[in-house]
Scaffold this motif. Sequence first.
Motif, mmCIF file in Angstrom:
data_model
loop_
_atom_site.group_PDB
_atom_site.id
_atom_site.type_symbol
_atom_site.label_atom_id
_atom_site.label_comp_id
_atom_site.label_asym_id
_atom_site.label_seq_id
_atom_site.Cartn_x
_atom_site.Cartn_y
_atom_site.Cartn_z
ATOM 1 N N ILE A 121 2.747 -2.170 -0.543
ATOM 2 C CA ILE A 121 1.634 -1.536 0.150
ATOM 3 C C ILE A 121 1.887 -1.523 1.657
ATOM 4 O O ILE A 121 1.654 -0.523 2.339
ATOM 5 C CB ILE A 121 0.309 -2.248 -0.174
ATOM 6 N N GLY A 122 2.382 -2.633 2.194
ATOM 7 C CA GLY A 122 2.689 -2.701 3.619
ATOM 8 C C GLY A 122 3.764 -1.717 4.026
ATOM 9 O O GLY A 122 3.689 -1.105 5.099
ATOM 10 N N ALA A 123 4.776 -1.548 3.170
ATOM 11 C CA ALA A 123 5.849 -0.592 3.469
ATOM 12 C C ALA A 123 5.320 0.838 3.496
ATOM 13 O O ALA A 123 5.674 1.639 4.370
ATOM 14 C CB ALA A 123 6.967 -0.729 2.432
ATOM 15 N N LEU A 124 4.447 1.170 2.542
ATOM 16 C CA LEU A 124 3.860 2.510 2.513
ATOM 17 C C LEU A 124 2.940 2.732 3.705
ATOM 18 O O LEU A 124 2.921 3.817 4.306
ATOM 19 C CB LEU A 124 3.075 2.715 1.213
ATOM 20 N N LEU A 125 2.165 1.721 4.062
ATOM 21 C CA LEU A 125 1.291 1.823 5.221
ATOM 22 C C LEU A 125 2.095 2.070 6.490
ATOM 23 O O LEU A 125 1.699 2.859 7.354
ATOM 24 C CB LEU A 125 0.458 0.551 5.373
ATOM 25 N N THR A 126 3.237 1.408 6.597
ATOM 26 C CA THR A 126 4.087 1.582 7.776
ATOM 27 C C THR A 126 4.652 2.988 7.844
ATOM 28 O O THR A 126 4.653 3.621 8.908
ATOM 29 C CB THR A 126 5.240 0.561 7.761
ATOM 30 N N ALA A 169 -3.988 7.607 15.897
ATOM 31 C CA ALA A 169 -3.466 8.247 14.685
ATOM 32 C C ALA A 169 -3.031 7.202 13.668
ATOM 33 O O ALA A 169 -3.225 7.384 12.459
ATOM 34 C CB ALA A 169 -2.293 9.161 15.048
ATOM 35 N N SER A 170 -2.440 6.098 14.141
ATOM 36 C CA SER A 170 -2.056 5.009 13.235
ATOM 37 C C SER A 170 -3.280 4.422 12.544
ATOM 38 O O SER A 170 -3.265 4.155 11.339
ATOM 39 C CB SER A 170 -1.325 3.910 14.011
ATOM 40 N N LEU A 171 -4.345 4.216 13.323
ATOM 41 C CA LEU A 171 -5.584 3.694 12.749
ATOM 42 C C LEU A 171 -6.168 4.670 11.736
ATOM 43 O O LEU A 171 -6.657 4.267 10.673
ATOM 44 C CB LEU A 171 -6.595 3.422 13.859
ATOM 45 N N SER A 212 -1.169 -1.147 9.560
ATOM 46 C CA SER A 212 -0.819 0.163 10.124
ATOM 47 C C SER A 212 -0.387 0.026 11.575
ATOM 48 O O SER A 212 0.646 0.577 11.992
ATOM 49 C CB SER A 212 -2.002 1.123 10.019
ATOM 50 N N LEU A 213 -1.164 -0.711 12.360
ATOM 51 C CA LEU A 213 -0.808 -0.925 13.768
ATOM 52 C C LEU A 213 0.459 -1.768 13.897
ATOM 53 O O LEU A 213 1.322 -1.490 14.738
ATOM 54 C CB LEU A 213 -1.966 -1.603 14.497
ATOM 55 N N PHE A 267 10.689 -4.548 7.026
ATOM 56 C CA PHE A 267 10.237 -5.764 7.708
ATOM 57 C C PHE A 267 8.714 -5.911 7.635
ATOM 58 O O PHE A 267 8.199 -7.011 7.410
ATOM 59 C CB PHE A 267 10.692 -5.761 9.165
ATOM 60 N N THR A 268 7.995 -4.803 7.833
ATOM 61 C CA THR A 268 6.537 -4.872 7.768
ATOM 62 C C THR A 268 6.081 -5.182 6.343
ATOM 63 O O THR A 268 5.067 -5.868 6.148
ATOM 64 C CB THR A 268 5.900 -3.562 8.246
ATOM 65 N N GLY A 269 6.816 -4.677 5.359
ATOM 66 C CA GLY A 269 6.500 -5.010 3.978
ATOM 67 C C GLY A 269 6.600 -6.500 3.730
ATOM 68 O O GLY A 269 5.718 -7.107 3.100
ATOM 69 N N ILE A 270 7.659 -7.115 4.235
ATOM 70 C CA ILE A 270 7.831 -8.566 4.087
ATOM 71 C C ILE A 270 6.708 -9.320 4.790
ATOM 72 O O ILE A 270 6.148 -10.286 4.248
ATOM 73 C CB ILE A 270 9.210 -8.995 4.640
ATOM 74 N N LEU A 271 6.372 -8.879 6.002
ATOM 75 C CA LEU A 271 5.282 -9.524 6.737
ATOM 76 C C LEU A 271 3.955 -9.363 6.006
ATOM 77 O O LEU A 271 3.139 -10.292 5.964
ATOM 78 C CB LEU A 271 5.187 -8.931 8.145
ATOM 79 N N SER A 272 3.737 -8.192 5.409
ATOM 80 C CA SER A 272 2.495 -7.947 4.667
ATOM 81 C C SER A 272 2.387 -8.887 3.477
ATOM 82 O O SER A 272 1.316 -9.435 3.195
ATOM 83 C CB SER A 272 2.438 -6.497 4.194
ATOM 84 N N GLY A 273 3.504 -9.056 2.760
ATOM 85 C CA GLY A 273 3.512 -9.979 1.630
ATOM 86 C C GLY A 273 3.236 -11.402 2.069
ATOM 87 O O GLY A 273 2.489 -12.133 1.408
#
Length: 280
Positions: A121-126, A169-171, A212-213, A267-273
């Motif tokens: 989910i984090g990867a897709l959000l990024t 736009a990110s928000l 997202s941010l 990287f954001t996916g890993i952080l999200s997890g």
Amino acid sequence: LNMTISSSLIGPCLLTLYAYKKKSLTNSALCFAFIISWIHSIHSLAAFIQLSLFFVLGSRVTKVGMELKEKREDNFARGLKRNWIQVVANGGASAVFCLLDFALRDVAGQQTRIFLFWAYIGALLTASSDTFSSEIGILHTTVPREILNPWREVPPGCNGGVTLLGFIASLASGILFAVGNVAIDMCGLMVLNPGSPFTMRAPSFAFSLIVSLLGSAIDSVLGNLFEYSGWDEQKKCVVNEPGPSVDHLMGEDILDGNQVNFLACFFTGILSGAIALYLL
């Protein structure tokens, strides 16, 4: 609702057909788009819907303000039809997390499943937030600021250059993604793979906005440090490669934009997890 491997082919076929009719992808990109969407589909119907939402919305915002983008971006005209590298750069990281979650569904513990679920989910959000911020932010009438040196003004289209409109736009991307997830959850589709002993609820609005941010910022920082940006005096725009008429602005010539996008999503996916494990 989880899909069998055979029935999971239907959605990716329809999505690939949609991309073909819209002429938004090259032939090789269509093949990779099908593979990536199929991986999301075998993970769960929810993952496929989320990927489809990103693709449709991303395709829309790419076409906003095309005339101005063509003046400010050296490769904008070529970028209208995405190639396979761009497809992998944006959807590859989430596909990796989905595939791992699907493959480990019967052997992984609950913490591993939670980590992989929120990682995709984090990867897709990024990928979504970066697409929105870059495609909309470049249209801002104010001069962008370098993300690591916010007091320094840079030309529009510079890697690592940010604007207020880009952050908004990110928000907006995070809000749209969160609304989509809530709708998916209300339909009872936010379920992990077959045999999973638990069901994950849709991510909260706060999580979507933060990630997202975070993802957009990580992408900008990586671009600022490792992606070349220069001003071409002949073309009168920012370019991503050194040249005889190019004045270096910032960034080392180490990574290209697609590599930056993939790494930011990963990287954001890993952080999200990791954030999910801490909060849950």
